[in-house]
Enzyme design. Structure first.
Site, mmCIF file in Angstrom:
data_model
loop_
_atom_site.group_PDB
_atom_site.id
_atom_site.type_symbol
_atom_site.label_atom_id
_atom_site.label_comp_id
_atom_site.label_asym_id
_atom_site.label_seq_id
_atom_site.Cartn_x
_atom_site.Cartn_y
_atom_site.Cartn_z
ATOM 1 N N LYS A 37 -30.229 7.942 -5.804
ATOM 2 C CA LYS A 37 -29.886 9.296 -5.342
ATOM 3 C C LYS A 37 -28.367 9.465 -5.336
ATOM 4 C CE LYS A 37 -30.404 7.476 -0.642
ATOM 5 N NZ LYS A 37 -31.376 7.269 0.447
ATOM 6 N N ARG A 136 -37.015 10.290 11.354
ATOM 7 C CA ARG A 136 -36.427 11.227 10.398
ATOM 8 C C ARG A 136 -37.587 11.876 9.666
ATOM 9 N NH1 ARG A 136 -31.971 8.973 6.185
ATOM 10 N NH2 ARG A 136 -33.880 8.312 5.145
ATOM 11 N N TYR A 262 2.729 14.537 6.091
ATOM 12 C CA TYR A 262 2.396 15.634 7.006
ATOM 13 C C TYR A 262 2.483 15.205 8.459
ATOM 14 C CZ TYR A 262 0.593 18.616 3.259
ATOM 15 O OH TYR A 262 0.460 19.406 2.153
ATOM 16 N N MET A 313 -4.163 15.443 0.323
ATOM 17 C CA MET A 313 -5.311 15.753 -0.540
ATOM 18 C C MET A 313 -5.257 14.996 -1.862
ATOM 19 S SD MET A 313 -6.642 19.421 -2.010
ATOM 20 C CE MET A 313 -6.764 20.194 -0.413
HETATM 21 C C1 LIG Z 1 -31.511 5.875 0.651
HETATM 22 C C2 LIG Z 1 -32.853 5.315 0.893
HETATM 23 C C3 LIG Z 1 -33.152 3.986 0.520
HETATM 24 C C4 LIG Z 1 -32.102 3.021 0.018
HETATM 25 O O1 LIG Z 1 -31.417 2.507 1.120
HETATM 26 P P1 LIG Z 1 -30.277 1.383 0.969
HETATM 27 O O2 LIG Z 1 -29.926 1.069 2.364
HETATM 28 O O3 LIG Z 1 -29.177 2.032 0.198
HETATM 29 O O4 LIG Z 1 -30.880 0.252 0.236
HETATM 30 C C5 LIG Z 1 -34.464 3.550 0.638
HETATM 31 N N1 LIG Z 1 -35.422 4.356 1.143
HETATM 32 C C6 LIG Z 1 -35.158 5.628 1.543
HETATM 33 C C7 LIG Z 1 -36.264 6.451 2.102
HETATM 34 C C8 LIG Z 1 -33.873 6.137 1.446
HETATM 35 O O5 LIG Z 1 -33.619 7.384 1.863
#
Ligand SMILES: *Cc1c(COP(=O)(O)O)cnc(C)c1O
Length: 385
Positions: A37, A136, A262, A313
């Site tokens: 992702k 979650r 800054y 930046m």
């Molecule tokens: C992002 C994610 C993972 C991967 O997690 P890592 O800690 O990066 O290995 C696995 N399962 C779900 C549901 C996730 O959202």
């Protein structure tokens, strides 16, 4: 992009080896997937996914349908692509067209998925997600129970995978790991009474290292593939993947008492030599590494140099007084290493008060990513005709 000025290099060979290492570790009865992702955690899905596929990976996870569509263009249909973050109304046809497996976690999603494929002879593959304690996404225990009590919907949809996610896998001793395992196993055995062939997956990167009980049919590492240590506090079992060097665009001699950046927040206690590099918070140099109390540092000619003043930046200033004159590279060839042999993503994360994941996903769009594989330079578009 004409040519990137910073040098951001991603070692695809290291990503492959990290994946292979995890696959070897879990053994032949379990499959190692890859979570890709957020543009493969910022490293570039277009190069990372095909490299993993070539290494033998056939299961990929993304967060959204859009990411899934993009990934399907890179991978042939024998690769399974899961969409982790649900099925919003209107996205069903994309999942069907691009052969994406949505991970479903509400009755409404299941019903919509079922309706969308009423024209098909066989149910299209999907997964269901159960909340075993992460708090979650996922069916709660009572929601799952309700589905099992009226089994027609699950029987019609025939999910292939039962998924849950660990909240504390990076803290080996945390009691929630064991607790989630038990809750997951109990729910799985109930689900299996209805769907005996369903497969299951619980572990992310750190979960792989909790032990074999957490592995089930498939493990879903992301971060560990990309060089983040899945066992914080212990020697990392994976190779680092990313190196980043930022070009010095100005070297300045500044008198004692002068201030930097800054807010004039940093005042020099002694006459100093400063290097201004191209790369600031818009490029993922977290603002927290500069300013008062900032712990940011880099390396120039192998010598550690601290960040001074606030990160801007587009630029960051380093105090390079410690670098002797004869070790100063000529102008145009000077780079300060931010990620590489001297400090990895986890070290930078500590300095920024965050986690390696965020360091990777913050790597900005202004960098041209160049890739190496098995130690050989593949390409960067720069310097070629
Ligand atoms: C992002 C994610 C993972 C991967 O997690 P890592 O800690 O990066 O290995 C696995 N399962 C779900 C549901 C996730 O959202």
């Amino acid at each position: 992009m004409v040519c990137s000025e910073a040098l951001l290099t991603i070692d695809l060979g290291a990503i492959r080896r990290n994946w292979q290492r995890l696959q070897d570790r879990i053994g032949p009865n379990c499959v190692c997937a890859a979570v890709a992702k957020a543009n493969a955690y910022g490293l570039g899905i277009e190069r990372v996914a095909p490299a993993l596929y070539e290494q033998g990976c056939r299961f990929f996870f993304v967060a959204t349908v859009n990411e899934g569509v993009n990934l399907r263009r890179l991978l042939s249909v024998d690769a399974t692509i899961f969409v982790l973050d649900g099925l919003r109304p209107g996205f069903e046809s994309y999942c069907l067209e691009y052969q994406l497996q949505p991970v479903l976690f509400s009755r409404a999603q299941l019903e919509r998925w079922h309706q969308a494929q009423s024209h098909l002879a066989e149910p299209a593959p999907c997964a269901i997600k159960f909340d075993s304690g992460m708090g979650r996404l996922g069916f709660s225990q009572s929601e799952l129970q309700a589905l099992l009590d009226e089994p027609e919907l699950l029987q019609a949809v025939q999910p292939l995978w039962f998924i849950s996610h660990l909240a504390c896998a990076d803290e080996v001793a945390h009691p929630l790991n064991q607790q989630q395992l038990q809750v997951f196993e109990a729910a799985l055995s109930q689900v299996k009474q209805l769907l005996p062939n369903i497969k299951s997956t619980l572990a992310n990167s750190s979960g792989v290292f909790l032990g074999q009980e957490w592995h089930f049919d498939l493990v879903r590492p992301g971060a560990a593939l990309y060089g983040v240590n899945p066992v914080p506090g212990k020697t990392s079992p994976v190779e680092s993947v990313v190196s980043l060097r930022l070009p010095v665009v100005q070297i300045r001699e500044v008198e004692a008492g002068g201030t930097v950046g800054y807010g004039a927040e940093h005042q020099l206690q002694r006459a100093s030599r400063l290097a201004v590099v191209l790369g600031g918070y818009a490029d993922g140099i977290h603002r927290a590494v500069g300013g008062s109390g900032g712990a940011g540092r880099g390396w120039l000619s192998g010598i550690e140099v601290p960040v001074v003043g606030r990160v801007s930046m587009d630029t960051t200033v380093f105090d390079i007084t410690a670098v002797p004159e004869d070790k100063l590279p000529p102008e145009g060839e000077a780079y300060i290493e931010l990620l590489g042999e001297h400090q990895g993503v986890d070290d930078v994360a500590v300095a920024a008060g965050t986690i390696g994941y965020e360091i990777l996903t913050s790597l900005g769009d202004r960098y041209e990513r160049s890739y190496t594989d098995w130690g050989t330079d593949w390409d960067t578009d720069c310097g070629k005709d």
